[in-house]
Each structure stands twice: as structure tokens, then as C-alpha cells.
Scaffold this active site. Sequence first.
Site, short mmCIF file in Angstrom:
data_model
loop_
_atom_site.label_atom_id
_atom_site.label_comp_id
_atom_site.label_asym_id
_atom_site.label_seq_id
_atom_site.Cartn_x
_atom_site.Cartn_y
_atom_site.Cartn_z
N HIS A 1 -9.48 -48.64 -53.49
CA HIS A 1 -10.26 -49.47 -52.42
C HIS A 1 -11.10 -50.65 -53.00
CE1 HIS A 1 -12.44 -50.53 -48.77
NE2 HIS A 1 -13.55 -50.19 -49.29
N CYS B 1 -8.60 -54.75 -47.67
CA CYS B 1 -9.96 -54.70 -48.66
C CYS B 1 -9.82 -55.87 -49.38
CB CYS B 1 -10.25 -53.37 -48.78
SG CYS B 1 -8.90 -52.59 -49.83
#
EC number: 3.4.19.12
Length: 438
Positions: free
Chosen positions: A380, A87
Site C-alpha cells: 500500500h 493508492c
Amino acid sequence: MCKDYVYDIDIEQIAKEEQGEALKLQASTSTEVSQQQCSVPGLGEKYPTWETTKPELELLGHNPRRRRIASSFTIGLRGLINLGNTCFMNCIVQALTHTPILRDFFLSDRHRCEMPSPELCLVCEMSSLFRELYSGNPSPHVPYKLLHLVWIHARHLAGYRQQDAHEFLIAALDVLHRHCKGDDVGKVASNPNHCNCIIDQIFTGGLQSDVTCQACHGVSTTIDPCWDISLDLPGSCTSFWPMSPGRESSLNGESHIPGITTLTDCLRRFTRPEHLGSSAKIKCGSCQSYQESTKQLTMKKLPVVACFHFKRFEHSAKQRRKITTYISFPLELDMTPFMASSKETRVNGQLQLPTNSANNENKYSLFAVVNHQGTLESGHYTSFIRHHRDQWFKCDDAVITKASIKDVLDSEGYLLFYHKQVLEPEPEKVKEMTPQAY
């Protein structure tokens, strides 16, 4: 019409066919094509002037109407598959592919590959990636080739462990910068210490450091290139100033509520004079003695795209932690107060404050925000990107959803990307774009 540059896959195919016919005629006299080593067919090739054929003229005659871009226009909005803790890469790719001038560079086939092994060229792969994301294909793209090249050229990012998005951004810009040689052939850089590749043209700014002797007030000045500005936050080990009481006004979406720190506050701290102390005495070039001094950083030259990095991850001898302090940032930013030409000066011993008159050349518009959710050990990355002038979307790996301006401005913020509203017309520089174009 939005006055933006247009990339059309049908016109691209026609151009390739016409170019192929032209190359057959020029093969005996031209060596231009043989010098192109790019591994992607049709990429980086110099197209001849397009002369319409009779069938094409007939088609144009039957289709005289111009296409109007609808508000639901989604070309360029394409998710990226997470290949295992990637990510950090996906959010930066979304920000780069929505950087207006960088997008126009790659979609106009401006790259000229000169690497002996084109399959290892990161710029060639980015060119392919831009074409994929702007192809109109709605299914998420798998950026496995990009990840492989990142592992080859930036080995500290290799593997499937969690990585830092800011570290990836700097590594990617560095590799792209090194692989762009050949794109600026025949151009003269405005600074002899820089090249004139597309990365330098867009992202490189000049950071000025002034060290002032406290005895004779002599000033030693150095100017270094920079791709981003890293900013300290309240709550870190570094000292931060208290908020000025009573500031409750709002400017272009940036909150000035007491207790809330703003991007402008962070920039003020970054550019304020800093006393280096008695333990850091330097030899003054003017009075030739070791004296205490002050140091001040300002922007000598502003980049086309300004990237601000909030130092949210703190690593010290005592602890490792993430700073979650909310920082308010605006949709529009004026960098005039932080220029070297606007810094505090002394005239006849008296402190003179800068007169921050409006300067459109120093004004920026926000177009991308990278956020980090979670802790230092487990988190994230996602990003917000601006699309079609005033629409915002959240990019969460393969999933892209509509977002509001409030969603963007209320986000925590880790990396902020701003684009200049007005570009100075300089020879052999990037093309001027009106604010409506991005």
C-alpha cells in the site's frame, strides 16, 4: 503574511463575470477566445484587465482589512478515494498538487488547450483536480476522470491490479508533457532538445555522462534530459560500498550513524566513476582504437524539483523481492558535490578533489515523501506532504492526518521530492519564489 500566491473562489467568480462582459464587447474584433478549446468553463481563458465597478469599490471600502492566513489553514488538504488498488495514483497526485510552482501554474489558469478533443486532455483534468483540491471542500474527492484518462493514455497502467507509484509518476509526467503543447507558445527553450512547457521547466534536469578512454584519457560527453534519479540500495544485486567508519555527525536531519546509509551516500555512488571492464570496450573518438574506459554520471543542470527514486523492488532471474533497507534523508539537501562542475578531475596526472563551497542555487528543501508498506506482491502506498511552509501531513487515500517531522524522516522512503530554495532569474522561466512561499 506568508507571501504565497492566493487563490480565492469569490475573486475567481468576479473575474469570470467581468471577463464575460468584456468578451461581449470584444467579440466583433477579437478572435482570441475562439482559439481556446478547453472543455472546462473559465479554464485557460485570457482574462482582461479588471476595472472595478462602483459597487465593488464600495465593498472594498467597507472591507479594508486583510485576511491573515491562520496556522490551521487547510485549503489544499483533501483526501482521495481509492477506486480499487489506486493508492499508487493517489500518493503521486498529492505530491504533484503540493508542488509549489505547479500548483501556482494550474490555479492561475495558465493552460491553453490545443487538443482536438479537450475531454481527453490530461492537463485539463489536472487543472480541474487542482481546483477541486483547493476549493475548501473537506470531503474526499473521487478522481475517476483522472483514472480514466490514465488508462487511455498509459495503457500499461490500465486495470485494477497493483501498480508502481514511480512508474505512474513517469507516465503522468510524460502525458502531461505531451499535452502541454500550446502553453509555451512564443517561448524559446534554453535547450533546443527540450520544449519549454511547465513540466520541463519544473522537473527536467540534465544528466551528464562522461566516458573516459583509459589509454589516451580522451573524454566523450553526452547530456540527456531526466525527470528523476533512480538510486541503488545496499542489499541489491548491484555492488555497494561499505559505510565509512566513525561518521556520527548529523546534517539537516540526515543521520550519519555507522551502519546507516544516507541519501548522500546513494548520490555519491551514483556519481562515482565506474570501470566498464574489458567486455565493454568502446572505440575512442580521440585515439580511434577500442579501449577499456570509465563512465561517470553527474548533474549538468539541476531541475527546480528533484525527484529521487530508491530501487526497492528488485526483479532478477533468481528472485523478485523488496529491499527494506532504511535510508536516512535530510530536510535540506545540497546538490553541489554532484554537479558536473564539482566532479573529480585530473591536473597533470594528479587527482584533484572538488572544492564543495556553499552554493545556495543548488540547495533544496524536502516537500513530499512517498512510502510503500508491505511486500512486493501485496502493499500500500501513502505519502507525506508539506503544507503551509512547515506543517507535515500524512495522506492515506481518503484520510489525511497531522504528522511530525520525525514521522517523515523515520519513514522508509520510496520517492523523495525536493524543491529548489532559490530559483535563478531567467527570461521566460518560472517565477522566482522565496523559500517562505512553500
